[in-house]
Design a protein around this motif. Structure first.
Motif, PDB file in Angstrom:
ATOM      1  N   THR A  12       0.851  -1.204   0.000  1.00 33.38           N
ATOM      2  CA  THR A  12       0.000   0.000   0.000  1.00 33.38           C
ATOM      3  C   THR A  12       0.880   1.245   0.000  1.00 33.38           C
ATOM      4  N   LEU A  13       1.379   1.636   1.154  1.00 36.50           N
ATOM      5  CA  LEU A  13       2.310   2.765   1.207  1.00 36.50           C
ATOM      6  C   LEU A  13       3.700   2.337   0.749  1.00 36.50           C
ATOM      7  N   LEU A  14       4.053   1.083   1.032  1.00 36.23           N
ATOM      8  CA  LEU A  14       5.311   0.502   0.543  1.00 36.23           C
ATOM      9  C   LEU A  14       4.988  -0.400  -0.641  1.00 36.23           C
ATOM     10  N   GLN A  15       5.482  -0.055  -1.802  1.00 37.01           N
ATOM     11  CA  GLN A  15       5.166  -0.788  -3.016  1.00 37.01           C
ATOM     12  C   GLN A  15       6.341  -1.650  -3.474  1.00 37.01           C
ATOM     13  N   ASN A  16       6.013  -2.754  -4.138  1.00 37.85           N
ATOM     14  CA  ASN A  16       7.007  -3.616  -4.796  1.00 37.85           C
ATOM     15  C   ASN A  16       8.088  -4.122  -3.846  1.00 37.85           C
ATOM     16  N   GLY A  17       7.667  -4.491  -2.637  1.00 41.13           N
ATOM     17  CA  GLY A  17       8.606  -5.066  -1.685  1.00 41.13           C
ATOM     18  C   GLY A  17       9.505  -4.064  -0.989  1.00 41.13           C
ATOM     19  N   ALA A  18       9.248  -2.784  -1.171  1.00 38.16           N
ATOM     20  CA  ALA A  18      10.085  -1.748  -0.539  1.00 38.16           C
ATOM     21  C   ALA A  18      10.040  -1.862   0.980  1.00 38.16           C
ATOM     22  N   GLN A  19      11.169  -1.589   1.610  1.00 36.76           N
ATOM     23  CA  GLN A  19      11.268  -1.608   3.067  1.00 36.76           C
ATOM     24  C   GLN A  19      11.483  -0.208   3.644  1.00 36.76           C
ATOM     25  N   GLU A  20      11.525   0.787   2.762  1.00 35.88           N
ATOM     26  CA  GLU A  20      11.711   2.162   3.201  1.00 35.88           C
ATOM     27  C   GLU A  20      10.692   3.058   2.512  1.00 35.88           C
ATOM     28  N   THR A  22       9.463   6.370   0.582  1.00 35.97           N
ATOM     29  CA  THR A  22      10.079   7.299  -0.362  1.00 35.97           C
ATOM     30  C   THR A  22      10.231   8.659   0.323  1.00 35.97           C
ATOM     31  N   PRO A  23      11.191   9.460  -0.082  1.00 35.92           N
ATOM     32  CA  PRO A  23      11.310  10.814   0.473  1.00 35.92           C
ATOM     33  C   PRO A  23      10.013  11.614   0.301  1.00 35.92           C
ATOM     34  N   ARG A  24       9.324  11.370  -0.806  1.00 30.72           N
ATOM     35  CA  ARG A  24       8.054  12.069  -1.036  1.00 30.72           C
ATOM     36  C   ARG A  24       7.022  11.692   0.021  1.00 30.72           C
ATOM     37  N   ALA A  25       6.932  10.403   0.357  1.00 27.81           N
ATOM     38  CA  ALA A  25       5.975   9.962   1.366  1.00 27.81           C
ATOM     39  C   ALA A  25       6.286  10.587   2.718  1.00 27.81           C
ATOM     40  N   VAL A  26       7.557  10.591   3.097  1.00 33.37           N
ATOM     41  CA  VAL A  26       7.958  11.203   4.373  1.00 33.37           C
ATOM     42  C   VAL A  26       7.558  12.670   4.407  1.00 33.37           C
ATOM     43  N   LEU A  28       5.232  14.254   2.630  1.00 37.25           N
ATOM     44  CA  LEU A  28       3.787  14.449   2.631  1.00 37.25           C
ATOM     45  C   LEU A  28       3.174  14.150   4.005  1.00 37.25           C
ATOM     46  N   ILE A  29       3.607  13.057   4.629  1.00 36.57           N
ATOM     47  CA  ILE A  29       3.062  12.702   5.939  1.00 36.57           C
ATOM     48  C   ILE A  29       3.453  13.747   6.971  1.00 36.57           C
ATOM     49  N   HIS A  30       4.682  14.237   6.909  1.00 31.52           N
ATOM     50  CA  HIS A  30       5.112  15.305   7.819  1.00 31.52           C
ATOM     51  C   HIS A  30       4.243  16.548   7.628  1.00 31.52           C
ATOM     52  N   GLU A  31       4.005  16.936   6.392  1.00 31.68           N
ATOM     53  CA  GLU A  31       3.194  18.119   6.129  1.00 31.68           C
ATOM     54  C   GLU A  31       1.762  17.930   6.622  1.00 31.68           C
ATOM     55  N   ILE A  32       1.247  16.716   6.473  1.00 36.94           N
ATOM     56  CA  ILE A  32      -0.111  16.423   6.931  1.00 36.94           C
ATOM     57  C   ILE A  32      -0.216  16.551   8.449  1.00 36.94           C
ATOM     58  N   THR A  33       0.769  15.988   9.167  1.00 38.02           N
ATOM     59  CA  THR A  33       0.722  16.087  10.624  1.00 38.02           C
ATOM     60  C   THR A  33       0.912  17.529  11.088  1.00 38.02           C
ATOM     61  N   GLN A  34       1.691  18.309  10.340  1.00 36.88           N
ATOM     62  CA  GLN A  34       1.879  19.717  10.693  1.00 36.88           C
ATOM     63  C   GLN A  34       0.598  20.528  10.498  1.00 36.88           C
ATOM     64  N   ARG A  52      10.845   2.006  12.854  1.00 32.85           N
ATOM     65  CA  ARG A  52      12.041   2.089  12.013  1.00 32.85           C
ATOM     66  C   ARG A  52      11.683   2.591  10.616  1.00 32.85           C
ATOM     67  N   VAL A  53      10.568   2.096  10.078  1.00 34.32           N
ATOM     68  CA  VAL A  53      10.135   2.528   8.743  1.00 34.32           C
ATOM     69  C   VAL A  53       9.897   4.036   8.718  1.00 34.32           C
ATOM     70  N   PHE A  54       9.322   4.558   9.793  1.00 28.51           N
ATOM     71  CA  PHE A  54       8.973   5.983   9.858  1.00 28.51           C
ATOM     72  C   PHE A  54       9.991   6.775  10.680  1.00 28.51           C
ATOM     73  N   HIS A  55      11.244   6.325  10.714  1.00 31.25           N
ATOM     74  CA  HIS A  55      12.218   6.854  11.675  1.00 31.25           C
ATOM     75  C   HIS A  55      12.360   8.368  11.611  1.00 31.25           C
ATOM     76  N   GLU A  56      12.239   8.971  10.430  1.00 33.39           N
ATOM     77  CA  GLU A  56      12.407  10.422  10.325  1.00 33.39           C
ATOM     78  C   GLU A  56      11.259  11.199  10.970  1.00 33.39           C
ATOM     79  N   ILE A  57      10.083  10.559  11.040  1.00 27.91           N
ATOM     80  CA  ILE A  57       8.898  11.232  11.583  1.00 27.91           C
ATOM     81  C   ILE A  57       8.215  10.342  12.610  1.00 27.91           C
ATOM     82  N   ARG A  58       8.985   9.461  13.243  1.00 29.59           N
ATOM     83  CA  ARG A  58       8.406   8.402  14.069  1.00 29.59           C
ATOM     84  C   ARG A  58       7.581   8.918  15.243  1.00 29.59           C
ATOM     85  N   ASP A  59       7.915  10.096  15.760  1.00 26.56           N
ATOM     86  CA  ASP A  59       7.172  10.620  16.903  1.00 26.56           C
ATOM     87  C   ASP A  59       6.004  11.513  16.497  1.00 26.56           C
TER      88      ASP A  59
END
Length: 261
Positions: A12-20, A22-26, A28-34, A52-59
């Motif tokens: 869904t948010l992670l496509q094609n087996g991705a484990q991280e 995308t910078p775009r997702a990080v 957008l989610i940061h802007e949404i929470t702001q 760990r997946v959301f480490h940049e915005i985990r809190d």
């Protein structure tokens, strides 16, 4: 106005087996929470893994982990569900009868696996980066158990075995696919939908103010709990019937939401 967004991860948010993310997702989610909108990661993954997946915005976000067995906001457990010990044992005994299936027993502190298949161990420990403990026999793990998951890394045809497990255990526990090679046993009366409703209650959010994204059968209750729901275009058959819309990209929808604010 949208006040809460919940998204599944794998497929869904992670496509094609991705484990991280995308910078775009990080971003957008940061802007949404702001903007004051709550965001919840909703996955069959463990809580530590999600952070760990959301480490940049985990809190900045909330977490629905272990398919809804654990719901955490700002480090506080909002809800928790456990599988009865006797049922855990009967499920594990049954799975052990069928060779080829690797088992993950999830507790709050870690997931427990056996060292039977090097590829599987590598996937859990080094690809998914789960907090993991390796044991001789998962049947010896003492509860409380939040979730049991099984995988057959060599097979993408799980339908026959899924049907068998449902015939044996569906009256006691929910048995669902959680990816192409995974089958999950979800705590009775606990799922991503019930956890999402706990967050809605916590935040004072009505269903029509909530959006959810998903692609698998373990997302159905969450999609139905949200007032607005999106199935992924690559979702397994039947999921779109439980959603209001279909999308190729969670990120595109998030961008549209931000533009509308």
């Amino acid at each position: 106005m949208i006040k809460l967004i919940a998204s599944d991860l794998d497929g869904t948010l992670l496509q094609n087996g991705a484990q991280e993310l995308t910078p775009r997702a990080v971003k957008l989610i940061h802007e949404i929470t702001q903007k004051g909108i709550h965001f919840a990661a909703a996955s069959g993954r463990q809580y530590d893994n999600e952070r760990r997946v959301f480490h940049e915005i985990r809190d900045e976000i909330s977490y629905i982990a272990e398919n809804g067995s654990l719901c955490i906001h700002q480090g506080k457990v909002i809800s928790r569900g456990v599988i009865p010990d006797g049922l855990v044992r009967r499920i594990l005994d049954e799975i052990k009868k069928c060779p080829g299936f690797e088992i993950v027993v999830s507790k709050e502190d870690a997931c427990y696996i056996e060292d039977n298949d090097k590829e599987f161990v590598n996937h859990i420990v080094n690809v998914m980066h789960n907090t993991t403990k390796i044991v001789d026999d998962v049947r010896d793990v003492e509860g409380p158990v939040l979730k049991i998951a099984i995988a057959n890394m060599a097979s993408h045809d799980m339908e026959g075995y899924l049907k068998h497990l449902r015939e044996m255990f569906a009256s006691e526990i929910k048995v669902v696919t959680s990816g192409h090679v995974w089958i999950d046993f979800i705590v009775p009366d606990c799922n991503k939908g019930t956890a999402l409703m706990k967050l809605m209650e916590l935040f004072g959010v009505r269903p029509e103010e909530c959006i959810a994204f998903g692609d698998q059968y373990n997302d159905v209750e969450m999609l139905e709990a949200a007032g607005i729901s999106y199935a992924m275009a690559n979702a397994v058959p039947g999921i779109a019937e439980h959603a209001d819309y279909v999308t190729d990209s969670v990120e595109d929808v998030l961008e549209e939401i931000l533009r509308s604010l």
